[in-house]
Scaffold this motif. Structure first.
Motif, PDB file in Angstrom:
ATOM      1  N   LYS A 455       0.838  -1.205   0.000  1.00  0.00           N
ATOM      2  CA  LYS A 455       0.000   0.000   0.000  1.00  0.00           C
ATOM      3  C   LYS A 455       0.873   1.255   0.000  1.00  0.00           C
ATOM      4  CE  LYS A 455      -4.117   1.691   2.274  1.00  0.00           C
ATOM      5  NZ  LYS A 455      -5.147   1.332   3.228  1.00  0.00           N
ATOM      6  N   GLU A 456       1.918   1.219   0.808  1.00  0.00           N
ATOM      7  CA  GLU A 456       2.816   2.383   0.877  1.00  0.00           C
ATOM      8  C   GLU A 456       3.375   2.705  -0.521  1.00  0.00           C
ATOM      9  OE1 GLU A 456       6.145   2.140   3.770  1.00  0.00           O
ATOM     10  OE2 GLU A 456       7.326   3.031   2.136  1.00  0.00           O
ATOM     11  N   VAL A 457       3.749   1.666  -1.248  1.00  0.00           N
ATOM     12  CA  VAL A 457       4.326   1.881  -2.586  1.00  0.00           C
ATOM     13  C   VAL A 457       3.225   2.296  -3.567  1.00  0.00           C
ATOM     14  CG1 VAL A 457       5.593   0.804  -4.489  1.00  0.00           C
ATOM     15  CG2 VAL A 457       6.210   0.279  -2.123  1.00  0.00           C
ATOM     16  N   ALA A 458       2.060   1.661  -3.450  1.00  0.00           N
ATOM     17  CA  ALA A 458       0.956   1.928  -4.385  1.00  0.00           C
ATOM     18  C   ALA A 458       0.495   3.386  -4.307  1.00  0.00           C
ATOM     19  CB  ALA A 458      -0.220   0.999  -4.083  1.00  0.00           C
ATOM     20  N   LEU A 459       0.601   3.959  -3.116  1.00  0.00           N
ATOM     21  CA  LEU A 459       0.073   5.312  -2.945  1.00  0.00           C
ATOM     22  C   LEU A 459       1.137   6.394  -3.177  1.00  0.00           C
ATOM     23  CD1 LEU A 459      -2.329   4.717   0.097  1.00  0.00           C
ATOM     24  CD2 LEU A 459      -2.809   4.591  -2.355  1.00  0.00           C
ATOM     25  N   ARG A 460       2.333   5.935  -3.588  1.00  0.00           N
ATOM     26  CA  ARG A 460       3.398   6.900  -3.896  1.00  0.00           C
ATOM     27  C   ARG A 460       3.097   7.670  -5.175  1.00  0.00           C
ATOM     28  NH1 ARG A 460       9.023   3.755  -3.215  1.00  0.00           N
ATOM     29  NH2 ARG A 460       8.630   3.307  -1.037  1.00  0.00           N
ATOM     30  N   GLU A 461       3.711   8.836  -5.273  1.00  0.00           N
ATOM     31  CA  GLU A 461       3.655   9.573  -6.540  1.00  0.00           C
ATOM     32  C   GLU A 461       4.477   8.781  -7.566  1.00  0.00           C
ATOM     33  OE1 GLU A 461       2.115  12.618  -7.090  1.00  0.00           O
ATOM     34  OE2 GLU A 461       1.254  12.145  -5.121  1.00  0.00           O
ATOM     35  N   SER A 462       4.096   8.863  -8.829  1.00  0.00           N
ATOM     36  CA  SER A 462       4.920   8.240  -9.877  1.00  0.00           C
ATOM     37  C   SER A 462       6.298   8.877  -9.889  1.00  0.00           C
ATOM     38  CB  SER A 462       4.274   8.436 -11.252  1.00  0.00           C
ATOM     39  OG  SER A 462       3.061   7.735 -11.276  1.00  0.00           O
ATOM     40  N   THR A 463       7.344   8.026 -10.157  1.00  0.00           N
ATOM     41  CA  THR A 463       8.699   8.617 -10.172  1.00  0.00           C
ATOM     42  C   THR A 463       9.107   8.920 -11.619  1.00  0.00           C
ATOM     43  OG1 THR A 463       9.636   6.388 -10.284  1.00  0.00           O
ATOM     44  CG2 THR A 463       9.460   7.410  -8.110  1.00  0.00           C
TER      45      THR A 463
END
Ligand SMILES: Cc1ncc(COP(=O)(O)O)c(C=O)c1O
Length: 463
Positions: A455-463
């Motif tokens: 979830k933490e990664v999924a909700l990140r801004e695109s890099t």
């Protein structure tokens, strides 16, 4: 499912759940990384601000690092720790064997324990105890090398068909059949050129039509082999691709590959180095389709934590090797190493007596159900695929941020005390191959922590 307690303590650290006391990598790991960088060839260990942690102890599914952090090893240390780390029975057998005979003379004056292991493996092999012949080796790659040599001797046909996404090891012979350019590129000039790659159909991504297209490509590759002077004698595949992203082919595919290969004079070689010995809920993954290959490679779990692998086949194929006349044409210094053979016998006892194969099936079902539930509301999850305790969470679907994948999940999981690795062509899979001794409490903690990491990664801004 089987919730009965294991006959040994799976929680010997007294911490059934992960316990991160200092953000990994902590100061002790960082200091070790600095020392490592001064001596180890730089291609080996990934040294980054976030990686690695240095292990000091491991028991069951728990690992402790140099800073005192405790993790759940959901990768099973590359799939080796099928019976968990340092299983007390295996450890005791290794200790005893080390006190008696720590090294033999592989093909000249072999250790007695090698005979016992060969007999045991022959009983388990799909060709049965009377017909099975075995060539031991030390690593998975070496077992593949031995099998490729065997197939050439048996057929006289040097060509190989392998599959896109395949991983068979990195020694030069095996590397020629490993798909990813990342590994092959720098060594291309040294690789045997008679390998044709065909698509490997994944049930989740390609469905039934994928299997049809792959079989047509196989026929084409068999034709091409003839035309290019590399008539195909080996069709090599993992029944479930591991490092390729835990890709499971549609039912019937393996059987059809075997039928078409044999019709054209090729042997079918199954690489069960990752999937074999209980991981997928049957002793070998080939059992799911009841297809018996002409050659079978196993490794990883076999040595109970020590390096050991095997290439096995029926006498009709394996007897393509000439008898040794004193100078074996295929052997190695450590072949049939007594510690590894003794550990393997103990591992096979544990596998059977603790019902770990059945446990893999039951635990795997629980893992998939709980994981699917925990991931249900997270955007960009394309699914969970695999069999038994060999599963992959596929990310990168709609809503998943660009430029991140399994590698970022791995780091987020590590901070929560969970060890996982990315897999798949683009690192889009979080691969799970935990010890089969994982307890239900550990499994629940793993699911909760992993879902948080994803979830933490999924909700990140695109890099
Ligand atoms: C399916 C398969 N074959 C072969 C190998 C190579 O084994 P090793 O690394 O022991 O040489 C691996 C390693 O991950 C594997 O997963």
């Amino acid at each position: 499912m089987n919730r009965s307690p294991l006959p040994h303590d799976p929680l010997p650290f007294g911490a059934r759940l992960p316990r991160v006391v200092v953000a990994p990598p902590g100061p002790a790991s960082k200091a070790l990384a600095a020392r490592l960088s001064r001596t180890e060839a730089r291609t080996v260990t990934w040294l980054s601000p976030e990686f690695p942690v240095f292990w000091t102890d491991a028991r069951g599914a728990n690992v402790r690092d140099a800073d005192g952090n405790e993790y759940l090893d959901l990768n099973g240390a590359f799939g080796v720790a099928v019976a968990g780390h340092a299983h007390p029975r295996i450890t005791e057998v290794i200790r005893r064997q080390a006190g008696r005979l720590a090294h033999g003379m592989g093909d000249i004056h072999p250790p007695r324990v090698k005979v016992e292991l060969l007999e045991r493996l022959a009983e388990l092999a799909p060709w049965g105890p009377a017909d099975t012949r075995i060539l031991l080796a030390n690593s998975g790659s070496e077992a593949v090398e031995a099998a490729l040599k065997t197939a050439l001797l048996a057929t006289g046909r040097p060509g190989i068909v392998a599959f896109e996404g395949a991983y068979h090891g990195l020694t030069l012979g095996a590397l020629a059949s490993t798909f990813r350019d990342h590994f092959r590129g720098p060594f291309r000039e040294r690789l045997y050129p008679g390998v044709g790659f065909v698509p490997f159909p994944d049930t989740m991504e390609d469905g039934e039509s994928g299997a049809q297209a792959a079989l047509e490509a196989l026929e084409q590759a068999l034709d091409d082999g003839e035309e290019r002077g590399h008539p195909v004698g080996t069709v090599l595949l993992e029944p479930i691709q591991g490092r390729g992203g835990v890709r499971v082919p549609p039912p019937g595919f393996l059987r059809e590959v075997a039928r078409r290969a044999r019709r054209r004079g090729a042997l079918v070689l199954f690489d069960e180095i990752y999937t074999g010995l209980g991981r997928t809920g049957t002793l070998f993954a080939l059992e799911a389709e009841g297809v018996v290959p002409d050659l079978l490679c196993i490794g990883k779990a076999l040595g109970g934590g020590l390096p050991l692998s095997a290439c096995m086949g029926p006498a009709a194929v394996m007897d393509a090797w000439p008898p040794s006349t004193g100078e074996a044409i295929h052997t190695s210094t450590f072949l049939g190493h007594p510690l590894a053979c003794a550990a393997a016998l103990a591992f096979l006892d544990v596998l059977e007596e603790e019902g770990l194969v059945e446990r893999a099936q039951a635990m795997g079902e629980t893992l998939v159900t709980q994981m699917a539930e925990a991931l249900a509301d997270i955007p960009g999850i394309r699914g969970i695929r695999g069999r038994g305790m060999f599963q992959g969470i596929v990310v990168g679907g709609p809503g998943w941020p660009e430029g991140v994948g399994g590698r970022e999940v791995m780091l987020a999981a590590l901070r929560r005390g969970l060890i996982v690795l990315p897999a798949g062509a683009r690192g889009e899979v979080v691969e799970l191959s935990p010890p089969l001794t994982l307890t239900t409490g550990q499994l629940e903690a793993a699911v909760e922590g992993l879902a948080e990491a994803v979830k933490e990664v999924a909700l990140r801004e695109s890099t």
